[in-house]
Design a protein around this motif. Structure first.
Motif, PDB file in Angstrom:
ATOM      1  N   ILE A 143     -25.726  88.099  52.671  1.00  0.00           N
ATOM      2  CA  ILE A 143     -26.113  87.188  51.580  1.00  0.00           C
ATOM      3  C   ILE A 143     -25.635  87.749  50.245  1.00  0.00           C
ATOM      4  N   TYR A 144     -25.856  89.034  50.042  1.00  0.00           N
ATOM      5  CA  TYR A 144     -25.422  89.696  48.810  1.00  0.00           C
ATOM      6  C   TYR A 144     -23.914  89.556  48.613  1.00  0.00           C
ATOM      7  N   LEU A 145     -23.141  89.822  49.671  1.00  0.00           N
ATOM      8  CA  LEU A 145     -21.684  89.747  49.556  1.00  0.00           C
ATOM      9  C   LEU A 145     -21.219  88.325  49.266  1.00  0.00           C
ATOM     10  N   LYS A 146     -21.885  87.341  49.859  1.00  0.00           N
ATOM     11  CA  LYS A 146     -21.552  85.938  49.578  1.00  0.00           C
ATOM     12  C   LYS A 146     -21.834  85.615  48.115  1.00  0.00           C
ATOM     13  N   ASN A 147     -22.994  86.034  47.619  1.00  0.00           N
ATOM     14  CA  ASN A 147     -23.355  85.792  46.222  1.00  0.00           C
ATOM     15  C   ASN A 147     -22.429  86.554  45.270  1.00  0.00           C
ATOM     16  N   LYS A 148     -22.051  87.764  45.641  1.00  0.00           N
ATOM     17  CA  LYS A 148     -21.148  88.554  44.811  1.00  0.00           C
ATOM     18  C   LYS A 148     -19.795  87.862  44.703  1.00  0.00           C
ATOM     19  N   ASP A 181     -31.379  94.344  57.163  1.00  0.00           N
ATOM     20  CA  ASP A 181     -30.458  94.930  56.197  1.00  0.00           C
ATOM     21  C   ASP A 181     -29.098  94.237  56.271  1.00  0.00           C
ATOM     22  N   GLN A 182     -28.594  94.007  57.462  1.00  0.00           N
ATOM     23  CA  GLN A 182     -27.299  93.353  57.645  1.00  0.00           C
ATOM     24  C   GLN A 182     -27.330  91.916  57.126  1.00  0.00           C
ATOM     25  N   MET A 183     -28.412  91.197  57.393  1.00  0.00           N
ATOM     26  CA  MET A 183     -28.529  89.824  56.924  1.00  0.00           C
ATOM     27  C   MET A 183     -28.515  89.784  55.393  1.00  0.00           C
ATOM     28  N   ARG A 184     -29.278  90.665  54.755  1.00  0.00           N
ATOM     29  CA  ARG A 184     -29.337  90.712  53.291  1.00  0.00           C
ATOM     30  C   ARG A 184     -27.998  91.133  52.693  1.00  0.00           C
ATOM     31  N   LEU A 238     -30.849  87.156  47.926  1.00  0.00           N
ATOM     32  CA  LEU A 238     -31.652  86.015  48.370  1.00  0.00           C
ATOM     33  C   LEU A 238     -30.775  84.800  48.600  1.00  0.00           C
ATOM     34  N   THR A 239     -31.183  83.958  49.530  1.00  0.00           N
ATOM     35  CA  THR A 239     -30.497  82.691  49.732  1.00  0.00           C
ATOM     36  C   THR A 239     -30.876  81.749  48.596  1.00  0.00           C
ATOM     37  N   ASP A 285     -20.517 101.493  49.867  1.00  0.00           N
ATOM     38  CA  ASP A 285     -21.187 102.087  48.726  1.00  0.00           C
ATOM     39  C   ASP A 285     -21.680 101.029  47.749  1.00  0.00           C
ATOM     40  N   ASP A 286     -20.964  99.913  47.669  1.00  0.00           N
ATOM     41  CA  ASP A 286     -21.374  98.829  46.782  1.00  0.00           C
ATOM     42  C   ASP A 286     -22.753  98.307  47.197  1.00  0.00           C
ATOM     43  N   TRP A 287     -22.943  98.054  48.470  1.00  0.00           N
ATOM     44  CA  TRP A 287     -24.216  97.575  48.989  1.00  0.00           C
ATOM     45  C   TRP A 287     -25.298  98.633  48.794  1.00  0.00           C
ATOM     46  N   GLU A 288     -24.974  99.871  49.103  1.00  0.00           N
ATOM     47  CA  GLU A 288     -25.947 100.954  48.945  1.00  0.00           C
ATOM     48  C   GLU A 288     -26.312 101.142  47.477  1.00  0.00           C
TER      49      GLU A 288
END
Length: 93
Positions: free
Chosen positions: A45-50, A39-42, A77-78, A20-23
């Motif tokens: 990246i989002y989870l790494k940045n978070k 979608d999975q790649m983004r 984004l990277t 739900d966090d990603w959505e």
């Protein structure tokens, strides 16, 4: 013993990012991707940045840094993609 196990399960669940966090992120910033692989790649990246933001903000709470970070529409984004959006150009050697 049951209480310890229950606390462990609750703590483990809270530490994991939820789908739900990603959505919610995608909905908040009107993000959509062309296919499941994109979608999975983004999402990764989002989870790494978070995680980076959360770790930095823990340092802020401990008084180790003077500012807080947050997530925004660039959080999927990277670092290289972010630099290109900002117009950053590496100096030529």
């Amino acid at each position: 013993m049951k209480i310890v196990l229950l606390l462990f399960v609750v703590a483990s669940c809270c530490a994991l990012p939820t789908p739900d966090d990603w959505e919610s992120y995608k909905a908040q910033f009107s993000k959509s991707y062309s296919d499941q692989a994109q979608d999975q790649m983004r999402k990764e990246i989002y989870l790494k940045n978070k995680k980076f933001v959360e770790e930095h903000n823990k340092k802020h709470e401990a008084g180790l840094v003077s500012y807080r970070l947050g997530l925004n529409n660039f959080s999927d984004l990277t670092e290289e993609e972010m630099k290109s959006h900002l117009g950053f150009k590496s100096p030529s050697s």
